[in-house]
Design a protein around this motif. Structure first.
Motif, PDB file in Angstrom:
ATOM      1  N   PHE A 418       0.839  -1.198   0.000  1.00 14.60           N
ATOM      2  CA  PHE A 418       0.000   0.000   0.000  1.00 14.60           C
ATOM      3  C   PHE A 418       0.880   1.256   0.000  1.00 14.60           C
ATOM      4  O   PHE A 418       0.973   1.971   1.001  1.00 14.60           O
ATOM      5  CB  PHE A 418      -0.934   0.008   1.212  1.00 14.60           C
ATOM      6  CG  PHE A 418      -1.771  -1.230   1.331  1.00 14.60           C
ATOM      7  CD1 PHE A 418      -2.744  -1.523   0.386  1.00 14.60           C
ATOM      8  CD2 PHE A 418      -1.576  -2.112   2.370  1.00 14.60           C
ATOM      9  CE1 PHE A 418      -3.514  -2.671   0.486  1.00 14.60           C
ATOM     10  CE2 PHE A 418      -2.345  -3.258   2.490  1.00 14.60           C
ATOM     11  CZ  PHE A 418      -3.309  -3.537   1.539  1.00 14.60           C
ATOM     12  N   PRO A 419       1.547   1.535  -1.095  1.00 22.05           N
ATOM     13  CA  PRO A 419       2.521   2.642  -1.131  1.00 22.05           C
ATOM     14  C   PRO A 419       1.895   4.019  -0.926  1.00 22.05           C
ATOM     15  O   PRO A 419       2.611   4.963  -0.590  1.00 22.05           O
ATOM     16  CB  PRO A 419       3.142   2.514  -2.531  1.00 22.05           C
ATOM     17  CG  PRO A 419       2.116   1.775  -3.342  1.00 22.05           C
ATOM     18  CD  PRO A 419       1.459   0.840  -2.392  1.00 22.05           C
ATOM     19  N   GLN A 420       0.579   4.158  -1.113  1.00 19.33           N
ATOM     20  CA  GLN A 420      -0.062   5.462  -0.951  1.00 19.33           C
ATOM     21  C   GLN A 420      -0.573   5.695   0.470  1.00 19.33           C
ATOM     22  O   GLN A 420      -1.065   6.787   0.776  1.00 19.33           O
ATOM     23  CB  GLN A 420      -1.234   5.587  -1.938  1.00 19.33           C
ATOM     24  CG  GLN A 420      -0.849   5.403  -3.398  1.00 19.33           C
ATOM     25  CD  GLN A 420       0.256   6.348  -3.830  1.00 19.33           C
ATOM     26  OE1 GLN A 420       0.208   7.541  -3.529  1.00 19.33           O
ATOM     27  NE2 GLN A 420       1.244   5.816  -4.538  1.00 19.33           N
ATOM     28  N   ALA A 421      -0.468   4.702   1.321  1.00 16.78           N
ATOM     29  CA  ALA A 421      -1.009   4.821   2.675  1.00 16.78           C
ATOM     30  C   ALA A 421      -0.136   5.717   3.544  1.00 16.78           C
ATOM     31  O   ALA A 421       1.087   5.816   3.357  1.00 16.78           O
ATOM     32  CB  ALA A 421      -1.125   3.450   3.320  1.00 16.78           C
ATOM     33  N   GLN A 422      -0.774   6.361   4.518  1.00 19.86           N
ATOM     34  CA  GLN A 422      -0.067   7.061   5.577  1.00 19.86           C
ATOM     35  C   GLN A 422       0.173   6.080   6.726  1.00 19.86           C
ATOM     36  O   GLN A 422      -0.607   5.136   6.929  1.00 19.86           O
ATOM     37  CB  GLN A 422      -0.889   8.251   6.071  1.00 19.86           C
ATOM     38  CG  GLN A 422      -0.892   9.421   5.109  1.00 19.86           C
ATOM     39  CD  GLN A 422       0.459  10.131   5.066  1.00 19.86           C
ATOM     40  OE1 GLN A 422       0.887  10.749   6.034  1.00 19.86           O
ATOM     41  NE2 GLN A 422       1.125  10.046   3.922  1.00 19.86           N
ATOM     42  N   PHE A 423       1.241   6.311   7.466  1.00 20.72           N
ATOM     43  CA  PHE A 423       1.613   5.388   8.532  1.00 20.72           C
ATOM     44  C   PHE A 423       1.796   6.119   9.852  1.00 20.72           C
ATOM     45  O   PHE A 423       2.470   7.157   9.909  1.00 20.72           O
ATOM     46  CB  PHE A 423       2.922   4.665   8.195  1.00 20.72           C
ATOM     47  CG  PHE A 423       2.785   3.609   7.139  1.00 20.72           C
ATOM     48  CD1 PHE A 423       2.692   2.270   7.477  1.00 20.72           C
ATOM     49  CD2 PHE A 423       2.746   3.955   5.792  1.00 20.72           C
ATOM     50  CE1 PHE A 423       2.554   1.294   6.501  1.00 20.72           C
ATOM     51  CE2 PHE A 423       2.617   2.993   4.814  1.00 20.72           C
ATOM     52  CZ  PHE A 423       2.526   1.653   5.164  1.00 20.72           C
ATOM     53  N   LEU A 424       1.203   5.576  10.903  1.00 22.15           N
ATOM     54  CA  LEU A 424       1.538   5.951  12.265  1.00 22.15           C
ATOM     55  C   LEU A 424       2.048   4.684  12.946  1.00 22.15           C
ATOM     56  O   LEU A 424       1.265   3.791  13.298  1.00 22.15           O
ATOM     57  CB  LEU A 424       0.334   6.510  13.030  1.00 22.15           C
ATOM     58  CG  LEU A 424       0.555   6.656  14.546  1.00 22.15           C
ATOM     59  CD1 LEU A 424       1.736   7.558  14.846  1.00 22.15           C
ATOM     60  CD2 LEU A 424      -0.709   7.121  15.245  1.00 22.15           C
ATOM     61  N   ILE A 425       3.341   4.599  13.091  1.00 15.02           N
ATOM     62  CA  ILE A 425       3.951   3.470  13.778  1.00 15.02           C
ATOM     63  C   ILE A 425       4.426   3.994  15.130  1.00 15.02           C
ATOM     64  O   ILE A 425       5.245   4.918  15.206  1.00 15.02           O
ATOM     65  CB  ILE A 425       5.128   2.890  12.976  1.00 15.02           C
ATOM     66  CG1 ILE A 425       4.693   2.631  11.532  1.00 15.02           C
ATOM     67  CG2 ILE A 425       5.634   1.618  13.632  1.00 15.02           C
ATOM     68  CD1 ILE A 425       3.486   1.749  11.387  1.00 15.02           C
ATOM     69  N   THR A 426       3.900   3.422  16.176  1.00 15.63           N
ATOM     70  CA  THR A 426       4.201   3.911  17.517  1.00 15.63           C
ATOM     71  C   THR A 426       4.163   2.729  18.475  1.00 15.63           C
ATOM     72  O   THR A 426       3.999   1.579  18.070  1.00 15.63           O
ATOM     73  CB  THR A 426       3.204   5.020  17.915  1.00 15.63           C
ATOM     74  OG1 THR A 426       3.607   5.610  19.143  1.00 15.63           O
ATOM     75  CG2 THR A 426       1.792   4.471  18.050  1.00 15.63           C
ATOM     76  N   GLY A 427       4.337   2.989  19.755  1.00 19.34           N
ATOM     77  CA  GLY A 427       4.336   1.895  20.708  1.00 19.34           C
ATOM     78  C   GLY A 427       4.721   2.347  22.096  1.00 19.34           C
ATOM     79  O   GLY A 427       4.900   3.543  22.358  1.00 19.34           O
ATOM     80  N   VAL A 428       4.880   1.382  22.981  1.00 23.98           N
ATOM     81  CA  VAL A 428       5.075   1.655  24.410  1.00 23.98           C
ATOM     82  C   VAL A 428       6.447   1.217  24.908  1.00 23.98           C
ATOM     83  O   VAL A 428       6.705   1.240  26.107  1.00 23.98           O
ATOM     84  CB  VAL A 428       3.978   0.942  25.224  1.00 23.98           C
ATOM     85  CG1 VAL A 428       2.608   1.498  24.884  1.00 23.98           C
ATOM     86  CG2 VAL A 428       4.010  -0.571  24.991  1.00 23.98           C
TER      87      VAL A 428
END
Length: 464
Positions: A418-428
């Protein structure tokens, strides 16, 4: 019920139960099907989700023949509030026990102490499915909009997610084409603000084997005639990295660091200061590999680094006689920059180590996992604004950005798919949380605030 109350009353008890399950990833539990621990973990999560149903929810534990199960949850909005799809990701499999847990703690013994839930898998990554559910529940109760949401919770991540491509292909019609991916399996630089992950390093691991004899012989008789297999292994490792500096030598294993990532690393270093390295349990007198915090940030996010993580052929100290051993095997773990192809890197490592073996020794490098890293696309203006506002709202400080040193194979797969997707990669996974090691913990207050931020971002996506 607020997110914090929901966490305290409904999520924490479930996580306590989850931690007790030794759901080791298939790489560490070859009999995972027979032992049933992964099945127990996925059933626990499925039961909990069904006990706290979301409006418009459908849930299924999907099973492909011979593969670990996958929990798929789809949540349709009550009305067509927004176009698009949000994909939320987490995993339920765990790393193995690891020695060194302090008294009173253990991998399968959940303990809550000073706002931290100790035990294997709570932070990496069992909390994710509960956090995602809680965020959507808050949106629905507060009548805030959200688009169609799909949760993919796998059980093979700690083994390199080798089952996941088959599931992504089989479930493609049901997943659709997400335009926002939220991954909850990453880290945070501190527990004082929201952190977004800009990149993930890749990984090449494998076994370096050096054989010099068909059996062990008296060291007094053979040393000086037969080269030590350990010395040869040491010399071979020097082909990969400089033992004086730790820097990997081969240019093929490096990548150019984008200027914006270098600038973000500098800003993160200014915020974190000595915490960049003080978060690790150094022995007294030990110093970090570089004196500049920004260089340490780049070392752990954009530069290749080698570690020896295991060995065979070395007897325990109590049984170590004066014998020149026939063989040394070393488990190598090479972290590679986000944009370096892992398969090509694995071939290069094999070529470097096996070429022209010293003294004609039998040298082999058998690659194991080869997982390409991930580099985030440029963040859209609406997402960057929403992240900053949410971080200020729930933590009182702006969002920060940081490249992570670990590998989440799912991100590279999704980035390609999904090259057009936005990403929020986060964590704890913040300071001292120690995923994969002893005394792993989940910072409960941080996880609650992160959940509130995830809800805000899903709403912002619906209103973008």
């Amino acid at each position: 019920m607020t997110i914090a109350q929901f966490w305290d009353e409904r999520i924490v008890p479930a996580l306590v139960e989850y931690i007790r399950i030794p759901a080791k990833s298939p790489h560490f539990d070859r009999d995972w099907q027979k032992n049933g621990h992964i099945e127990a973990a996925v059933q626990l999560a499925a039961r909990w989700c069904k006990a706290h149903p979301l409006k418009g929810m459908t849930l299924e534990v999907v099973r492909l023949e011979g593969r670990t199960p996958l929990l798929l949850v789809q949540v349709e909005p009550a009305k067509k509030e927004s176009s698009g799809t949000v994909l939320l990701y987490g995993h339920l499999d765990k790393q193995p026990e690891m020695s060194g847990w302090r008294d009173g703690l253990g991998p399968w013994t959940p303990v809550i102490e000073q706002g931290r839930l100790y035990g294997r898998g709570g932070a990496d990554d069992g909390y994710a499915v509960f956090s995602a559910f809680s965020a959507l529940r808050a949106l629905q109760e507060e009548k805030r909009p959200h688009a169609r949401c799909v949760m993919v919770i796998e059980c093979c991540e700690e083994s390199g997610s080798y089952d996941l491509p088959a599931y992504l292909e089989a479930l493609s019609p049901r997943i659709g084409k997400p335009d926002l991916v939220i991954g909850l399996d990453s880290g945070c630089g501190n527990y004082e603000q929201l952190w977004g992950t800009t990149s993930l390093r890749g990984l090449v691991n494998g076994v370096l084997s050096v054989e010099v004899l068909t059996e062990g012989v008296h060291s007094g008789d053979a040393s000086g005639v037969v080269a030590s297999s350990f010395r040869i292994a040491r010399a071979l490792l020097d082909r990969l990295d400089d033992s004086g500096t730790g820097m990997v030598k081969d240019k093929a294993l490096h990548a150019l660091i984008p200027p914006e990532r270098a600038a973000q690393a500098k800003l993160a270093a200014e915020v974190l200061g000595e915490q960049v390295w003080r978060k690790f349990p150094f022995v007294p007198g030990m110093r970090p590999m570089h004196g500049e915090a920004a260089e340490l940030v780049l070392n752990r996010s954009w530069r290749p680094m080698l570690a020896v993580t295991g060995a065979e052929g070395l007897p325990p100290r109590a049984n170590a006689g004066n014998v020149l051993r026939p063989k040394t095997e070393l488990m190598l773990s090479l972290r590679i920059p986000p944009t370096v192809d892992a398969q090509a890197a694995a071939q290069r490592v094999k070529q470097v180590l096996e070429a022209d073996p010293p003294y004609g020794a039998r040298v082999r490098f058998e690659a194991g996992q080869a997982a390409t890293g991930w580099h985030a696309p440029q963040t859209a203006a609406w997402l960057e604004k929403a992240l900053n506002e949410s971080s200020k709202s729930h933590y009182g400080k702006p969002v920060m950005w940081l490249g992570e040193g670990g590998t989440i194979p799912f991100m590279a797969m999704l980035g390609a798919k999904f090259p057009q997707a936005q990403f929020l990669i986060t964590g704890v996974l913040g300071p001292q949380s120690n995923a994969h090691g002893p005394n792993e913990f989940l910072h409960l207050d941080y996880a609650q605030r992160l959940t509130a931020c995830v809800a805000d971002i899903i709403e912002a996506h619906a209103q973008r």
